[in-house]
Design a protein around this motif. Structure first.
Motif, PDB file in Angstrom:
ATOM      1  N   GLN A 153       2.295   0.114  -4.988  1.00 50.98           N
ATOM      2  CA  GLN A 153       3.276  -0.872  -4.534  1.00 50.98           C
ATOM      3  C   GLN A 153       2.607  -2.190  -4.141  1.00 50.98           C
ATOM      4  N   LEU A 154       1.484  -2.112  -3.435  1.00 49.20           N
ATOM      5  CA  LEU A 154       0.783  -3.336  -3.047  1.00 49.20           C
ATOM      6  C   LEU A 154       0.178  -4.041  -4.251  1.00 49.20           C
ATOM      7  N   LEU A 155      -0.351  -3.276  -5.203  1.00 46.28           N
ATOM      8  CA  LEU A 155      -0.869  -3.900  -6.426  1.00 46.28           C
ATOM      9  C   LEU A 155       0.227  -4.647  -7.165  1.00 46.28           C
ATOM     10  N   GLU A 156       1.417  -4.068  -7.189  1.00 47.65           N
ATOM     11  CA  GLU A 156       2.558  -4.716  -7.851  1.00 47.65           C
ATOM     12  C   GLU A 156       2.942  -6.017  -7.151  1.00 47.65           C
ATOM     13  N   LEU A 157       2.776  -6.059  -5.821  1.00 46.39           N
ATOM     14  CA  LEU A 157       3.124  -7.250  -5.047  1.00 46.39           C
ATOM     15  C   LEU A 157       2.020  -8.307  -5.066  1.00 46.39           C
ATOM     16  N   THR A 158       0.810  -7.918  -5.456  1.00 46.19           N
ATOM     17  CA  THR A 158      -0.326  -8.836  -5.503  1.00 46.19           C
ATOM     18  C   THR A 158      -0.063  -9.929  -6.531  1.00 46.19           C
ATOM     19  N   GLY A 159      -0.165 -11.160  -6.084  1.00 43.73           N
ATOM     20  CA  GLY A 159       0.034 -12.300  -6.972  1.00 43.73           C
ATOM     21  C   GLY A 159       1.478 -12.748  -7.111  1.00 43.73           C
ATOM     22  N   THR A 219       2.807   5.163  -5.122  1.00 45.57           N
ATOM     23  CA  THR A 219       1.963   5.223  -3.934  1.00 45.57           C
ATOM     24  C   THR A 219       1.950   3.860  -3.232  1.00 45.57           C
ATOM     25  N   PRO A 220       1.504   3.832  -1.974  1.00 47.27           N
ATOM     26  CA  PRO A 220       1.359   2.532  -1.291  1.00 47.27           C
ATOM     27  C   PRO A 220       0.426   1.598  -2.060  1.00 47.27           C
ATOM     28  N   GLU A 221      -0.651   2.159  -2.633  1.00 48.25           N
ATOM     29  CA  GLU A 221      -1.588   1.355  -3.406  1.00 48.25           C
ATOM     30  C   GLU A 221      -0.902   0.713  -4.612  1.00 48.25           C
ATOM     31  N   GLU A 250     -11.283   0.041  -6.186  1.00 51.44           N
ATOM     32  CA  GLU A 250     -12.702  -0.319  -6.178  1.00 51.44           C
ATOM     33  C   GLU A 250     -12.946  -1.821  -6.239  1.00 51.44           C
ATOM     34  N   GLU A 251     -11.957  -2.579  -6.678  1.00 50.88           N
ATOM     35  CA  GLU A 251     -12.110  -4.027  -6.828  1.00 50.88           C
ATOM     36  C   GLU A 251     -11.268  -4.847  -5.864  1.00 50.88           C
ATOM     37  N   THR A 252     -10.440  -4.186  -5.059  1.00 54.06           N
ATOM     38  CA  THR A 252      -9.478  -4.913  -4.226  1.00 54.06           C
ATOM     39  C   THR A 252      -9.347  -4.275  -2.847  1.00 54.06           C
ATOM     40  N   VAL A 253      -9.321  -5.127  -1.823  1.00 56.38           N
ATOM     41  CA  VAL A 253      -9.000  -4.686  -0.465  1.00 56.38           C
ATOM     42  C   VAL A 253      -7.840  -5.527   0.041  1.00 56.38           C
ATOM     43  N   VAL A 254      -7.120  -4.990   1.011  1.00 55.13           N
ATOM     44  CA  VAL A 254      -6.037  -5.717   1.662  1.00 55.13           C
ATOM     45  C   VAL A 254      -6.485  -6.012   3.086  1.00 55.13           C
ATOM     46  N   GLY A 255      -6.180  -7.209   3.559  1.00 55.92           N
ATOM     47  CA  GLY A 255      -6.573  -7.608   4.903  1.00 55.92           C
ATOM     48  C   GLY A 255      -5.381  -7.952   5.770  1.00 55.92           C
ATOM     49  N   ALA A 256      -5.554  -7.713   7.074  1.00 53.57           N
ATOM     50  CA  ALA A 256      -4.568  -8.102   8.083  1.00 53.57           C
ATOM     51  C   ALA A 256      -5.302  -8.952   9.109  1.00 53.57           C
ATOM     52  N   MET A 257      -4.909 -10.210   9.237  1.00 50.31           N
ATOM     53  CA  MET A 257      -5.567 -11.113  10.176  1.00 50.31           C
ATOM     54  C   MET A 257      -4.939 -10.980  11.557  1.00 50.31           C
ATOM     55  N   ALA A 300       3.318  -4.547   6.069  1.00 47.60           N
ATOM     56  CA  ALA A 300       2.720  -3.854   7.216  1.00 47.60           C
ATOM     57  C   ALA A 300       2.798  -2.344   7.041  1.00 47.60           C
ATOM     58  N   ASN A 301       3.935  -1.848   6.620  1.00 46.64           N
ATOM     59  CA  ASN A 301       4.116  -0.410   6.416  1.00 46.64           C
ATOM     60  C   ASN A 301       3.163   0.115   5.344  1.00 46.64           C
ATOM     61  N   LEU A 302       3.045  -0.604   4.245  1.00 47.88           N
ATOM     62  CA  LEU A 302       2.149  -0.185   3.157  1.00 47.88           C
ATOM     63  C   LEU A 302       0.690  -0.280   3.599  1.00 47.88           C
ATOM     64  N   PHE A 303       0.329  -1.359   4.296  1.00 43.66           N
ATOM     65  CA  PHE A 303      -1.039  -1.545   4.796  1.00 43.66           C
ATOM     66  C   PHE A 303      -1.457  -0.358   5.663  1.00 43.66           C
ATOM     67  N   ASP A 304      -0.573   0.055   6.555  1.00 40.20           N
ATOM     68  CA  ASP A 304      -0.893   1.147   7.482  1.00 40.20           C
ATOM     69  C   ASP A 304      -1.102   2.484   6.776  1.00 40.20           C
ATOM     70  N   GLN A 305      -0.683   2.597   5.525  1.00 38.23           N
ATOM     71  CA  GLN A 305      -0.862   3.844   4.763  1.00 38.23           C
ATOM     72  C   GLN A 305      -2.130   3.845   3.909  1.00 38.23           C
ATOM     73  N   LEU A 306      -2.831   2.708   3.853  1.00 37.98           N
ATOM     74  CA  LEU A 306      -4.029   2.622   3.017  1.00 37.98           C
ATOM     75  C   LEU A 306      -5.229   3.281   3.688  1.00 37.98           C
ATOM     76  N   LYS A 307      -6.203   3.655   2.861  1.00 40.99           N
ATOM     77  CA  LYS A 307      -7.435   4.288   3.342  1.00 40.99           C
ATOM     78  C   LYS A 307      -8.352   3.234   3.966  1.00 40.99           C
ATOM     79  N   PRO A 308      -9.223   3.682   4.881  1.00 43.96           N
ATOM     80  CA  PRO A 308     -10.188   2.762   5.485  1.00 43.96           C
ATOM     81  C   PRO A 308     -11.282   2.349   4.501  1.00 43.96           C
ATOM     82  N   VAL A 309     -12.012   1.317   4.896  1.00 49.65           N
ATOM     83  CA  VAL A 309     -13.115   0.778   4.106  1.00 49.65           C
ATOM     84  C   VAL A 309     -14.362   0.800   4.985  1.00 49.65           C
TER      85      VAL A 309
END
Length: 154
Positions: A7-13, A3-5, A125-132, A24-33
């Motif tokens: 994949q992003l968790l794997e890239l974290t750190g 899932t996009p989630e 539940e413990e992590t969000v992704v941000g786009a500035m 950007a592609n993965l971010f756009d597939q995430l759920k809102p907060v």
């Protein structure tokens, strides 16, 4: 297929360079907060896409963000010489609002005194992704979007 989630968790750190288009592609597939989800203290990290902000934040020892209420936020926390998290006052305060970004309405931190908006999406539940999104970078050719993540402090 992951899932996009995942994949992003794997890239974290990761310390290697990552293509901005992939994040950007993965971010756009995430759920809102929802804005209230953001309340509390968060530790910071970023995806190394080569964005110029990476170096600036590393030099200032970026520690995260502190959301006391939706209207009372320290948008930039840093580590002082003793390793304590302190508010970097030059960045002022901020507020949270629900704002549409790339077709999704989600929590957005809007700086009070700077032309910067940080758009958030749910990773877990413990992590969000941000786009500035920043007018400061709009005039610089090929600067792109700065992507980062926040991990809730326990």
């Amino acid at each position: 297929m992951t899932t996009p989630e995942e994949q992003l968790l794997e890239l974290t750190g990761k310390k290697e360079l990552i293509e901005e288009a992939k994040i950007a592609n993965l971010f756009d597939q995430l759920k809102p907060v929802q804005s209230e989800f953001m309340l509390g203290d968060w530790l910071a990290g970023y995806y190394d896409t080569g964005h110029m902000t990476n170096k600036d934040l590393a030099e200032m020892r970026w520690a995260g963000k502190c959301f006391r209420t939706v209207n009372d936020i320290d948008p930039v926390m840093v580590y002082d010489d003793n390793g304590n998290r302190v508010h970097k006052k030059e960045f002022g305060q901020a507020q949270l609002r629900q704002v549409e970004y790339h077709g999704v309405v989600s929590a957005c931190m809007i700086y009070d005194t700077m032309p910067i908006m940080d758009h958030f999406r749910y990773l877990n539940e413990e992590t969000v992704v941000g786009a500035m999104d920043s007018k400061l970078h709009a005039a610089i050719p090929n600067v792109g979007t700065f992507y980062f993540y926040l991990t809730r402090m326990k």
